[in-house]
Motif scaffolding. Sequence first.
Motif, PDB file in Angstrom:
ATOM      1  N   LEU A   8     -28.844  -8.146  20.463  1.00  0.00           N
ATOM      2  CA  LEU A   8     -28.422  -7.450  21.667  1.00  0.00           C
ATOM      3  C   LEU A   8     -28.389  -8.449  22.809  1.00  0.00           C
ATOM      4  O   LEU A   8     -29.232  -9.338  22.886  1.00  0.00           O
ATOM      5  N   ARG A  22     -23.675  -5.809  21.469  1.00  0.00           N
ATOM      6  CA  ARG A  22     -24.456  -5.657  20.235  1.00  0.00           C
ATOM      7  C   ARG A  22     -23.689  -6.359  19.133  1.00  0.00           C
ATOM      8  O   ARG A  22     -22.482  -6.209  19.002  1.00  0.00           O
ATOM      9  N   LEU A  48     -25.424   1.942  22.136  1.00  0.00           N
ATOM     10  CA  LEU A  48     -25.963   1.452  23.413  1.00  0.00           C
ATOM     11  C   LEU A  48     -25.291   2.163  24.589  1.00  0.00           C
ATOM     12  O   LEU A  48     -25.956   2.558  25.540  1.00  0.00           O
ATOM     13  N   VAL A  76     -31.188  -0.762  26.010  1.00  0.00           N
ATOM     14  CA  VAL A  76     -31.567  -1.954  25.241  1.00  0.00           C
ATOM     15  C   VAL A  76     -33.060  -1.894  24.924  1.00  0.00           C
ATOM     16  O   VAL A  76     -33.486  -2.183  23.803  1.00  0.00           O
ATOM     17  N   ARG A  79     -33.699   0.322  22.051  1.00  0.00           N
ATOM     18  CA  ARG A  79     -33.203  -0.236  20.783  1.00  0.00           C
ATOM     19  C   ARG A  79     -34.155  -1.302  20.234  1.00  0.00           C
ATOM     20  O   ARG A  79     -34.391  -1.356  19.028  1.00  0.00           O
TER      21      ARG A  79
END
Length: 148
Positions: A8, A22, A48, A76, A79
């Motif tokens: 990312l 990504r 995202l 982010v 993730r």
Amino acid sequence: MSADTEALSYLSGGNGMDIVQRWNDAQPTELSEPGAHSSPRARHGHPLWDAAQHHRNALADPHRAGAAHEASLKAVHDRVQSPLTPALITRELVSVWLPEPLGIHRSAVSPMPLVAPHTPARPLGALLSTLHPSTDPGPHPDPGPNNT
């Protein structure tokens, strides 16, 4: 980046443009500019972007300056499941480049399709004329009243 990895990236450019990306298996799979609804490009979904929109809509004032950036960083953060603090994202990060083993052949990266194709706000204006420099002799002197 190597096989079976996800990377990312949140690039905050000095020109005021930020980009969230990504990558999976060294191929770009999602790219967008926070808050720019015509910017998302993705292959196989855009988690995202979706998460950032969810976080932005949950803010008290989702249209305030910086809300799109804050929401994208939260996406982010979710993730990677690790805290992203202002101190972390404003200092230099350690990067490591690993050599690729011999024999690995990567396919060319193709551009990602737009998620929602951008349509111009208004159509282009009328064609005024064309210019053919090779055949255009340029300006002609005015012959004047006595040079006709």
